[in-house]
Design a protein around this motif. Sequence first.
Motif, short mmCIF file in Angstrom:
data_model
loop_
_atom_site.label_atom_id
_atom_site.label_comp_id
_atom_site.label_asym_id
_atom_site.label_seq_id
_atom_site.Cartn_x
_atom_site.Cartn_y
_atom_site.Cartn_z
N ASP A 33 -5.60 -4.80 -11.91
CA ASP A 33 -4.80 -4.22 -12.97
C ASP A 33 -3.37 -3.12 -12.40
OD1 ASP A 33 -5.99 -1.87 -12.26
OD2 ASP A 33 -7.22 -1.78 -14.00
N ALA A 34 -2.63 -2.71 -13.24
CA ALA A 34 -1.48 -2.20 -12.91
C ALA A 34 -1.96 -0.66 -12.12
CB ALA A 34 -0.75 -1.63 -14.25
N ALA A 35 -3.06 -0.11 -12.36
CA ALA A 35 -3.42 1.20 -11.86
C ALA A 35 -3.76 0.95 -10.51
CB ALA A 35 -4.58 1.87 -12.59
N ALA A 36 -4.46 0.01 -10.10
CA ALA A 36 -4.93 -0.52 -8.89
C ALA A 36 -3.50 -0.76 -8.03
CB ALA A 36 -5.71 -1.84 -8.66
N LEU A 37 -2.73 -1.51 -8.63
CA LEU A 37 -1.31 -1.77 -7.82
C LEU A 37 -0.58 -0.56 -7.50
CD1 LEU A 37 0.14 -4.27 -6.71
CD2 LEU A 37 1.31 -4.35 -8.84
N ALA A 38 -0.67 0.44 -8.55
CA ALA A 38 0.11 1.49 -8.36
C ALA A 38 -0.31 2.35 -7.15
CB ALA A 38 0.25 2.54 -9.79
N ALA A 39 -1.69 2.33 -6.89
CA ALA A 39 -2.68 2.83 -5.65
C ALA A 39 -2.14 2.33 -4.34
CB ALA A 39 -3.78 2.98 -5.81
N VAL A 40 -1.44 1.14 -4.34
CA VAL A 40 -1.02 0.45 -3.26
C VAL A 40 0.38 -0.04 -3.07
CG1 VAL A 40 -1.71 -1.33 -1.34
CG2 VAL A 40 -3.42 -0.46 -3.13
N PRO A 41 1.19 1.33 -2.84
CA PRO A 41 2.68 0.74 -3.16
C PRO A 41 3.37 0.08 -2.02
CG PRO A 41 2.30 3.44 -2.30
CD PRO A 41 0.85 2.51 -2.75
N ASP A 42 2.80 0.03 -1.12
CA ASP A 42 3.24 -1.00 0.09
C ASP A 42 2.14 -1.45 1.09
OD1 ASP A 42 2.40 1.27 1.57
OD2 ASP A 42 4.30 2.39 1.66
N GLU A 67 -4.88 8.49 -5.29
CA GLU A 67 -5.12 7.30 -5.88
C GLU A 67 -5.59 6.09 -4.99
OE1 GLU A 67 -2.25 9.89 -7.91
OE2 GLU A 67 -2.30 8.94 -5.90
N ALA A 68 -5.14 6.07 -3.62
CA ALA A 68 -5.42 5.09 -2.70
C ALA A 68 -6.96 5.25 -2.17
CB ALA A 68 -4.77 4.88 -1.56
N THR A 69 -7.37 6.61 -2.25
CA THR A 69 -8.61 7.26 -1.86
C THR A 69 -9.52 6.83 -3.00
OG1 THR A 69 -7.87 9.03 -0.68
CG2 THR A 69 -10.26 9.19 -1.48
N ALA A 70 -9.29 6.87 -4.17
CA ALA A 70 -10.15 6.36 -5.23
C ALA A 70 -10.28 5.03 -5.47
CB ALA A 70 -9.55 6.89 -6.56
N LEU A 71 -9.19 4.14 -4.95
CA LEU A 71 -9.38 2.75 -5.05
C LEU A 71 -10.39 2.53 -3.87
CD1 LEU A 71 -8.42 -0.02 -5.94
CD2 LEU A 71 -6.37 0.20 -4.58
N CYS A 72 -10.22 3.13 -2.54
CA CYS A 72 -10.98 2.84 -1.40
C CYS A 72 -12.38 2.78 -1.92
CB CYS A 72 -10.66 3.75 -0.48
SG CYS A 72 -11.63 3.43 1.16
N ALA A 73 -12.87 4.18 -2.91
CA ALA A 73 -14.04 4.22 -3.22
C ALA A 73 -14.65 3.09 -4.00
CB ALA A 73 -14.23 5.29 -3.75
N ALA A 74 -13.38 2.58 -5.06
CA ALA A 74 -13.99 1.58 -5.93
C ALA A 74 -14.15 0.12 -5.13
CB ALA A 74 -12.76 1.47 -6.97
N GLY A 81 -13.29 0.13 6.57
CA GLY A 81 -14.18 -0.40 7.78
C GLY A 81 -14.86 0.93 8.29
N VAL A 82 -14.30 1.98 8.27
CA VAL A 82 -14.98 3.30 8.86
C VAL A 82 -15.96 3.75 7.87
CG1 VAL A 82 -14.43 5.81 9.29
CG2 VAL A 82 -12.89 4.16 9.97
N ALA A 83 -15.57 3.61 6.54
CA ALA A 83 -16.80 4.12 5.82
C ALA A 83 -17.94 3.06 5.85
CB ALA A 83 -16.33 3.89 4.17
N LEU A 84 -17.93 1.68 6.03
CA LEU A 84 -18.97 0.92 6.33
C LEU A 84 -19.58 0.96 7.62
CD1 LEU A 84 -17.25 -2.03 4.54
CD2 LEU A 84 -19.31 -0.92 3.75
N GLY A 85 -19.04 1.81 8.48
CA GLY A 85 -19.52 1.98 9.82
C GLY A 85 -19.16 0.92 10.74
N ALA A 86 -18.11 0.15 10.51
CA ALA A 86 -17.79 -1.01 11.38
C ALA A 86 -17.01 -0.57 12.40
CB ALA A 86 -16.97 -2.15 10.33
N TRP A 87 -16.36 0.44 12.66
CA TRP A 87 -15.43 0.89 13.52
C TRP A 87 -15.26 2.30 13.44
CZ3 TRP A 87 -13.51 -3.56 11.08
CH2 TRP A 87 -12.66 -3.28 9.99
#
Length: 266
Positions: free
Chosen positions: A27-36, A6-13, A48-54
């Motif tokens: 929304d609730a689905a986004a929040l559920a993907a980030v439990p802490d 779920e967090a991987t999908a949110l990262c892509a989004a 940051g890694v996906a964007l080539g920043a570090w």
Amino acid sequence: MPLSPEATALCAALLDARRSGRPLPPDAAALAAVPDDETACALQQAQGVALGAWAAEALPRFWKSGGPRRDGPLAHAPLLPAGVQPVADGDCADLRAQPFLQPMVEAEVALRLGREVSPALAATLGVAEAESLIDALAVAVEVVDTRWASLADAPPRLKLADFQVHGALVLGPWQAWDGWRGHDWAAQRGQLRLGDAAPINFQGTHTLGTPGWLLPIWLRHLTRHGHSVPAGTVVTTGSWSGCRPVARGSRVAVQFQGLGGFTLQV
């Protein structure tokens, strides 16, 4: 830490929202993907890694840290170096090519580490000891921006996952920290002007009282997984002016008494 599906999908989004300019519903689905908060921080690192920043195991060089008061939690987020722009005192930084979605601005003071900080050292630091590790400070303006469609409706964990809603950072010239040790920050005056509007004057309004108060907490956050923080790492330390909406194309001017100032175009 590894991301859940779920967090991987949110990262892509979030990455797609950044590239396309189409913000996401908080929304609730986004929040559920980030439990802490640790998941939110892992999402910062993954973006940051996906964007080539570090690199995947690297500690970013630029950070923001802060909170509304001393008796509450602080938020920490790395800043994409492509959005960090230095400017000479009195000059103008041109950010009009940056793809901001909902820009706001804050007047800040940034601090720079003068030496490496190991996890063992970070664990021992109080405010005075942490301030002794700083070698320079600079006037700064953060452009706050978000990939969430409604910032007011985004819970704290979603803001944190979105780099604590960071857009860009303009840094004035670095000045030696030694001249500011023991400075009376309660007496510090400044001004922020948005376009042709009346200036926003402030005095002693830093949310944590002094810019250096957060340093031990920030350094322990950065070293919690065993990293050492390199000399030269920069942190912005929280707002003096409040977070102010600004229209695209506007000219923003900041001035801190005794520290100087600059302008930027958003």
